[in-house]
Scaffold this motif. Structure first.
Motif, PDB file in Angstrom:
ATOM      1  N   ILE A  45       0.900  10.641 -12.435  1.00  0.00           N
ATOM      2  CA  ILE A  45       1.128  10.232 -13.954  1.00  0.00           C
ATOM      3  C   ILE A  45       0.012  10.698 -14.504  1.00  0.00           C
ATOM      4  CG2 ILE A  45       2.087   8.570 -15.088  1.00  0.00           C
ATOM      5  CD1 ILE A  45       3.111   7.154 -12.672  1.00  0.00           C
TER       6      ILE A  45
ATOM      7  N   VAL B 223       3.583   5.817  -5.885  1.00  0.00           N
ATOM      8  CA  VAL B 223       3.357   6.014  -6.993  1.00  0.00           C
ATOM      9  C   VAL B 223       2.190   6.956  -7.496  1.00  0.00           C
ATOM     10  CG1 VAL B 223       2.807   4.621  -9.448  1.00  0.00           C
ATOM     11  CG2 VAL B 223       4.263   3.785  -7.737  1.00  0.00           C
ATOM     12  N   LYS B 224       1.133   6.846  -6.712  1.00  0.00           N
ATOM     13  CA  LYS B 224       0.085   7.638  -7.016  1.00  0.00           C
ATOM     14  C   LYS B 224       0.092   9.000  -6.743  1.00  0.00           C
ATOM     15  CE  LYS B 224      -3.995   4.821  -6.147  1.00  0.00           C
ATOM     16  NZ  LYS B 224      -5.088   4.266  -5.157  1.00  0.00           N
TER      17      LYS B 224
ATOM     18  N   ILE C  20      -0.504   6.144 -17.863  1.00  0.00           N
ATOM     19  CA  ILE C  20      -1.499   5.259 -17.118  1.00  0.00           C
ATOM     20  C   ILE C  20      -1.979   4.253 -18.100  1.00  0.00           C
ATOM     21  CG2 ILE C  20      -3.097   4.606 -15.485  1.00  0.00           C
ATOM     22  CD1 ILE C  20      -2.293   6.854 -14.015  1.00  0.00           C
TER      23      ILE C  20
ATOM     24  N   LEU D  27       2.270   1.789  -3.350  1.00  0.00           N
ATOM     25  CA  LEU D  27       1.021   2.375  -4.420  1.00  0.00           C
ATOM     26  C   LEU D  27       1.053   3.745  -4.118  1.00  0.00           C
ATOM     27  CD1 LEU D  27      -0.178   0.763  -6.330  1.00  0.00           C
ATOM     28  CD2 LEU D  27      -2.069   0.525  -5.083  1.00  0.00           C
TER      29      LEU D  27
ATOM     30  N   THR E  52       0.788  -1.296  -0.147  1.00  0.00           N
ATOM     31  CA  THR E  52       0.037  -0.093  -0.024  1.00  0.00           C
ATOM     32  C   THR E  52       1.011   1.152  -0.025  1.00  0.00           C
ATOM     33  OG1 THR E  52      -1.218  -1.398   1.544  1.00  0.00           O
ATOM     34  CG2 THR E  52      -2.090   0.753   1.031  1.00  0.00           C
TER      35      THR E  52
END
Lengths: 161, 167
Positions: free
Chosen positions: B105, B100-101, B110, B97, B94
């Motif tokens: 992007i 990255v969120k 995506i 992630l 989590t």
């Protein structure tokens, strides 16, 4: 006349010698263990390309015969056919573990074949390396399913980006 | 003249016995050693190799089989690499992630990455059906091969698009 007879005699004698020495050559190379000067230890790092004894050709060092291995691979593939769509509809830890095990085994055997086809004759130690790597990876997958969110949930979270 | 021929016969033809016997004793090296000698010599002389892989124009069966293998290897390496990295890194899934969120992007990147993840799976899965049919002994006729091949390619793109846009 006498010389031609003698030449002909030499020819037949020569061809007989050829035939006999061809026989001799086959038997001498076959019975001598012509595996070069390498000991058993260096054989791990030196790709053996023959000659192979009949026991080796019958699969002496292997756990199961090649055809049985092939059958097990196909059974796994047929088992994976319903498994992948099931993961789309039912998310549960059971499906997590089933997919991880199936994908791991299928990938391990698939890469095994690819490495045997292309890489093993140049780099003989890739097969044990791949075994070690994939065991570590499986440990990571099991850990992921147990201690972390689990595969199905992870894919859902990733896809919601 | 006759003496010449006789001496020739005595010296050359009858002497063959000795040279053949010598050849038998000299073969003590293994096939591995002989192959090594061959390759070392040819590499040193820098001789060109005869064309072997790129001499053929790529046709459908060859390209699909190659793609099947390439997607399989790529997925295997990706899954193995990802799980080993996840074992090694300290945080949990989590956390990464969220990382990255937070990068924000662009949407088309995506979508591209989702296609990159989804298409190998769908292609390998659908082509796998063809492979299993061949293992059962069916579908080797050239027309069937081409028909099922084009169907598999089309289906794989459709299914990948379904994954990307519907989920």
């Amino acid at each position: 006349m006498a010389t031609t007879v003698q030449i002909l005699r030499c020819c037949t004698r020569g061809s007989r010698i050829l035939f006999q020495s061809a026989l001799l050559r086959n038997t001498s190379v076959g019975t001598k263990t012509t595996f070069g000067t390498s000991s058993a230890l260096t054989n791990v790092f030196e790709a053996r390309r023959g000659p192979f004894t009949p026991e080796e050709k019958r699969g002496k060092g292997h756990m199961m015969s090649a055809s049985t291995h092939w059958k097990v691979e196909r059974i796994l593939m047929i088992g994976m056919i319903p498994l992948m769509p099931a993961a789309l509809f039912y998310q549960s830890p059971f499906i997590d573990h089933a997919i991880c095990t199936a994908v791991f085994l299928h990938g391990y055997w698939g890469m095994d074949g690819v490495l045997t086809d292309y890489l093993e004759k140049f780099v003989p130690w890739v097969k044990p390396l791949w075994t070690v790597l994939s065991i570590i990876a499986f440990a990571g997958l099991v850990n992921f399913n147990y201690n972390d969110v689990g595969l199905c949930k992870a894919v859902q979270m990733l896809w919601s980006m | 003249m006759a003496m010449l021929v006789r001496s020739l016969g005595m010296n050359c033809l009858l002497r063959q016995k000795l040279s053949f016997a010598n050849k038998n004793v000299a073969m003590a090296s293994s096939a591995y050693d002989e192959m090594k000698v061959y390759w070392d010599k040819n590499k040193k002389l820098e001789r060109p190799m005869s064309p072997f892989l790129f001499a053929y124009k790529p046709h459908l069966a060859m390209s699909m089989s190659l793609s099947h293998r390439v997607t399989g290897v790529a997925m295997s390496v990706a899954v193995t690499g990802a799980s080993i990295i996840m074992l090694a890194l300290p945080g949990d899934y989590t956390h990464y992630l969220e990382l990255v969120k937070s990068l924000q992007i662009a949407p088309f990147i995506i979508y591209g990455c989702k296609y990159l993840l989804a298409w190998p799976i769908s292609y390998h899965y659908i082509n796998g059906f063809r492979h299993l049919a061949w293992d059962a002994g069916k579908g080797f006729a050239l027309s069937t091969l081409y028909k099922t091949g084009y169907t598999a390619i089309a289906l794989s793109f459709i299914v990948a698009s379904m994954f990307v846009f519907l989920y």
